[in-house]
Scaffold this motif. Structure first.
Motif, PDB file in Angstrom:
ATOM      1  N   THR A  88      24.373  73.935  80.523  1.00  0.00           N
ATOM      2  CA  THR A  88      25.546  74.617  79.992  1.00  0.00           C
ATOM      3  C   THR A  88      26.761  74.327  80.837  1.00  0.00           C
ATOM      4  OG1 THR A  88      25.094  76.588  81.265  1.00  0.00           O
ATOM      5  CG2 THR A  88      24.161  76.497  79.057  1.00  0.00           C
ATOM      6  N   SER A 110      23.996  74.409  86.984  1.00  0.00           N
ATOM      7  CA  SER A 110      23.452  75.577  86.295  1.00  0.00           C
ATOM      8  C   SER A 110      22.702  75.102  85.065  1.00  0.00           C
ATOM      9  CB  SER A 110      24.574  76.516  85.866  1.00  0.00           C
ATOM     10  OG  SER A 110      25.282  76.967  86.993  1.00  0.00           O
ATOM     11  N   THR A 115      20.305  76.477  81.790  1.00  0.00           N
ATOM     12  CA  THR A 115      19.866  77.622  81.007  1.00  0.00           C
ATOM     13  C   THR A 115      18.823  77.175  79.994  1.00  0.00           C
ATOM     14  OG1 THR A 115      22.027  78.671  81.219  1.00  0.00           O
ATOM     15  CG2 THR A 115      20.590  79.485  79.462  1.00  0.00           C
ATOM     16  N   ASP A 116      17.691  77.884  79.965  1.00  0.00           N
ATOM     17  CA  ASP A 116      16.660  77.635  78.955  1.00  0.00           C
ATOM     18  C   ASP A 116      17.089  78.401  77.714  1.00  0.00           C
ATOM     19  OD1 ASP A 116      14.436  77.581  77.309  1.00  0.00           O
ATOM     20  OD2 ASP A 116      13.017  77.723  78.982  1.00  0.00           O
ATOM     21  N   ASN A 117      17.505  77.707  76.683  1.00  0.00           N
ATOM     22  CA  ASN A 117      18.011  78.344  75.471  1.00  0.00           C
ATOM     23  C   ASN A 117      16.930  79.119  74.718  1.00  0.00           C
ATOM     24  OD1 ASN A 117      20.614  77.377  75.903  1.00  0.00           O
ATOM     25  ND2 ASN A 117      20.144  75.457  74.866  1.00  0.00           N
ATOM     26  N   GLY A 173      16.764  82.271  77.645  1.00  0.00           N
ATOM     27  CA  GLY A 173      17.984  82.736  78.282  1.00  0.00           C
ATOM     28  C   GLY A 173      17.915  82.703  79.807  1.00  0.00           C
ATOM     29  N   LYS A 174      16.768  82.300  80.345  1.00  0.00           N
ATOM     30  CA  LYS A 174      16.622  82.242  81.797  1.00  0.00           C
ATOM     31  C   LYS A 174      17.523  81.147  82.351  1.00  0.00           C
ATOM     32  CE  LYS A 174      13.273  81.901  85.515  1.00  0.00           C
ATOM     33  NZ  LYS A 174      11.857  81.761  85.886  1.00  0.00           N
ATOM     34  N   ARG A 175      18.181  81.470  83.457  1.00  0.00           N
ATOM     35  CA  ARG A 175      19.139  80.538  84.062  1.00  0.00           C
ATOM     36  C   ARG A 175      18.746  80.286  85.517  1.00  0.00           C
ATOM     37  NH1 ARG A 175      25.484  80.422  83.592  1.00  0.00           N
ATOM     38  NH2 ARG A 175      25.998  79.502  85.589  1.00  0.00           N
TER      39      ARG A 175
END
Length: 127
Positions: free
Chosen positions: A6, A22, A24-26, A29-31
């Motif tokens: 992202t 950074s 993010t696992d879409n 939502g884990k970042r």
């Protein structure tokens, strides 16, 4: 797969000298923050983003560094292959077998008269 890098709403700038990416696992939502070291990210850093194993897929290893080397340099797209700063094509065309052998063993290229005083036995090729 749903794994995305992202760029929206950037986090606060990293501490001086620290660089990160950074991710993010879409799906969840884990970042996570992945360290950027010499322009690379450790692939194992991505293991912590998911409970299921994720693998990095890079067909042909076109964007994968398998090792860091101060001895060799490879740029396949540009057709560059160097060993200790010498182009492989130059070594093949302009250096003798003994010169290249010395370079491989000692890390420096010796030319001409210096080769006659090497403490290594040489051999005569078969006819």
């Amino acid at each position: 797969i749903g794994l995305g890098v992202t760029s929206s709403s950037p986090p606060a700038p990293p501490a001086r000298g620290a660089m990160s990416l950074s991710v993010t696992d879409n799906r969840t939502g884990k970042r996570i923050e992945v360290p950027v070291i010499d322009g690379t990210i450790p692939a194992v850093s991505l293991l912590s983003i998911s409970d299921e194993p994720l693998r990095v897929y890079d067909p042909g290893l076109r964007n994968t560094a398998t090792a860091r080397s101060g001895i060799t340099y490879i740029d396949g797209d540009a057709g560059i292959l160097r060993y200790r700063g010498y182009g492989i094509e130059d070594l093949c065309e302009k250096a003798s077998f003994l010169e290249v052998a010395f370079l491989l063993v000692h890390g420096e290229l010796v030319r001409g008269a210096c080769l006659t005083v090497l403490p290594y036995p040489t051999f005569t090729p078969l006819p």
